[in-house]
Design a protein around this motif. Sequence first.
Motif, short mmCIF file in Angstrom:
data_model
loop_
_atom_site.label_atom_id
_atom_site.label_comp_id
_atom_site.label_asym_id
_atom_site.label_seq_id
_atom_site.Cartn_x
_atom_site.Cartn_y
_atom_site.Cartn_z
N ARG A 50 36.77 31.52 48.81
CA ARG A 50 37.32 31.29 47.47
C ARG A 50 36.25 31.35 46.38
N ASN A 53 35.72 35.07 44.74
CA ASN A 53 36.36 35.52 43.49
C ASN A 53 36.61 34.35 42.55
N LEU A 55 37.77 31.40 42.71
CA LEU A 55 38.88 30.45 42.71
C LEU A 55 38.27 29.05 42.83
N ALA A 78 38.40 38.14 35.07
CA ALA A 78 39.66 38.72 35.51
C ALA A 78 39.43 40.13 36.07
N ARG A 81 37.71 39.90 39.44
CA ARG A 81 38.64 39.42 40.45
C ARG A 81 39.55 40.53 40.94
N SER A 82 39.91 41.42 40.03
CA SER A 82 40.83 42.48 40.43
C SER A 82 40.18 43.42 41.44
N MET A 86 42.62 39.38 47.82
CA MET A 86 42.65 38.12 48.55
C MET A 86 43.98 38.00 49.29
N PHE A 88 46.03 35.25 51.56
CA PHE A 88 45.99 33.81 51.85
C PHE A 88 46.75 33.48 53.13
N ASN A 92 51.67 33.40 49.66
CA ASN A 92 51.67 33.25 48.20
C ASN A 92 52.27 34.44 47.45
N LEU B 128 44.57 38.58 41.50
CA LEU B 128 44.88 39.97 41.16
C LEU B 128 44.17 40.40 39.89
N GLY B 129 43.65 39.41 39.14
CA GLY B 129 42.97 39.73 37.89
C GLY B 129 43.82 39.48 36.66
#
Lengths: 247, 224
Positions: A50, A53, A55, A78, A81-82, A86, A88, A92, B128-129
Amino acid sequence: MAATSLVALENVNKHFGDLHVLRDINVTVDRGEVVVVIGPSGSGKSTLCRTINRLETIDSGVITIDGQPLPKEGRGLARLRSDVGMVFQSFNLFSHKTVLQNVTLGPIKVRRKSKAEADKHALELLDRVGIVDQAEKYPAQLSGGQQQRVAIARALAMEPKVLMFDEPTSALDPEMVQEVLDVMTSLAQEGMTMVVVTHEMGFARRAANRVLFMADGEIVEENTPDRFFTEPGSARAKDFLSKILSH
Amino acid sequence: MEAFLNNSGAVIDGFTWTIRLTAVSALFAFLIGIVLTAMRVSPVPLLRGMAAVYVETLRNTPLTLVLLFCGLGLNSALGVSFAETTQWNVYWLAVLGLSAYTACFVSEALRSGINTIPFGQIEAARSLGLTFMQNMRLIVLPQALRSVIGPLGSVLIALTKNTTVASVAALGVQEASREMKLMFDQGVVPVIPTFIGFALGFLALCLPMGYVFGWLSKRLAVVR
Ligand SMILES: Nc1ncnc2c1ncn2[C@@H]1O[C@H](COP(=O)(O)OP(=O)(O)OP(=O)(O)O)[C@@H](O)[C@H]1O
Ligand SMILES: [Mg+2]
């Protein structure tokens, strides 16, 4: 070193209150590499995933993705992260969206693709994970194994540089584990860079380039799967393996 | 009966104003409520604090005081005015007070709706961003809204009845209960039947709202 690694963690430390969950973690993942993270419950495997990225925030150290340090917040974060997919343990999926909408949301809203283009790519991915016929259903109408395959398609739709899996099969009924592992194995064979927290040793042996063994927030051992499972170097790993193998 | 029929124009007029006041206030209350909710779950502590203070203050102030403040405080003392004619000026002052007050209850309802969304979905959207605003707009609010349609129906019913406070609390806004009081003041209508008539009028407004929102909440429920 950092220039060639896709993911690099340098001296990463993280606390939850008094609990030191990540202790001086140094890890690199190269392009196309599949790294399996294994270790007892509470050793910090999920936290490690986690932080990559963001989290979870870290207290000290540096994490870089493709040479770029992780931004603290905002659009830069953002965007980064894209690039880090991920998957889980608990899937989710977005409950109010159909399977297809789950997969196209990121490409349309983050990557600014047209709906037609996103739909086309999503249907290809759903076909690849074997659930294209369920595209118009809602997540609650699918089995756990199907939901997890949708989650993988959703992550793939972003065309991420690296995919993180946090115990992707732990919440599944036994008969559904294989269908998810099969998808993951084929991704590994196609050269996807992956970090996978799992206790599925069959998968680790088949697909992993490297195994990281974590205990008490530290990476205790780093080895090839064959070596790790047949002659683990550390006493902690021996102990752990004897426990999970006796099941 | 005859007296009542002679006044039917005033009755219809009164309820028309009630509906107008309710609909416009509901719209603003909903919009303000969404903004408050987004502020209350935002990553910025200052925004969270401001929204919390706003909600806790207005929610715990009697509506009569809120509307009196709009009439006497804003309008008379501070000279805030929204329209040329008194009729429309007090109308917009009443809309302001009613929507500012009702927004608190909308926001509280939405916030409880957010708590029904598994946190993992919000994290999945982040990973996802999606930005905070995209996450709110695409994942959080649509699901929160759909899970609190029933409670929002109750908020709307309360608002409908609360419009009657606007005429009493110094504003003298036109609405149904004010028409009723005017009729009594003229002494031309029988008291008990008139009361019952107006009560039935409010029942006719509110009862369908309850049913419609109940039906919607079943239809739109998110299956998990
Ligand atoms: N948000 C949190 N707040 C406080 N403590 C936490 C939090 N998340 C995890 N922990 C603690 O940090 C430690 C590491 O947790 P983590 O979930 O990373 O372990 P794990 O190796 O993934 O375990 P498991 O195999 O059970 O999933 C545990 O002791 C856990 O209780
Ligand atoms: Mg875990």
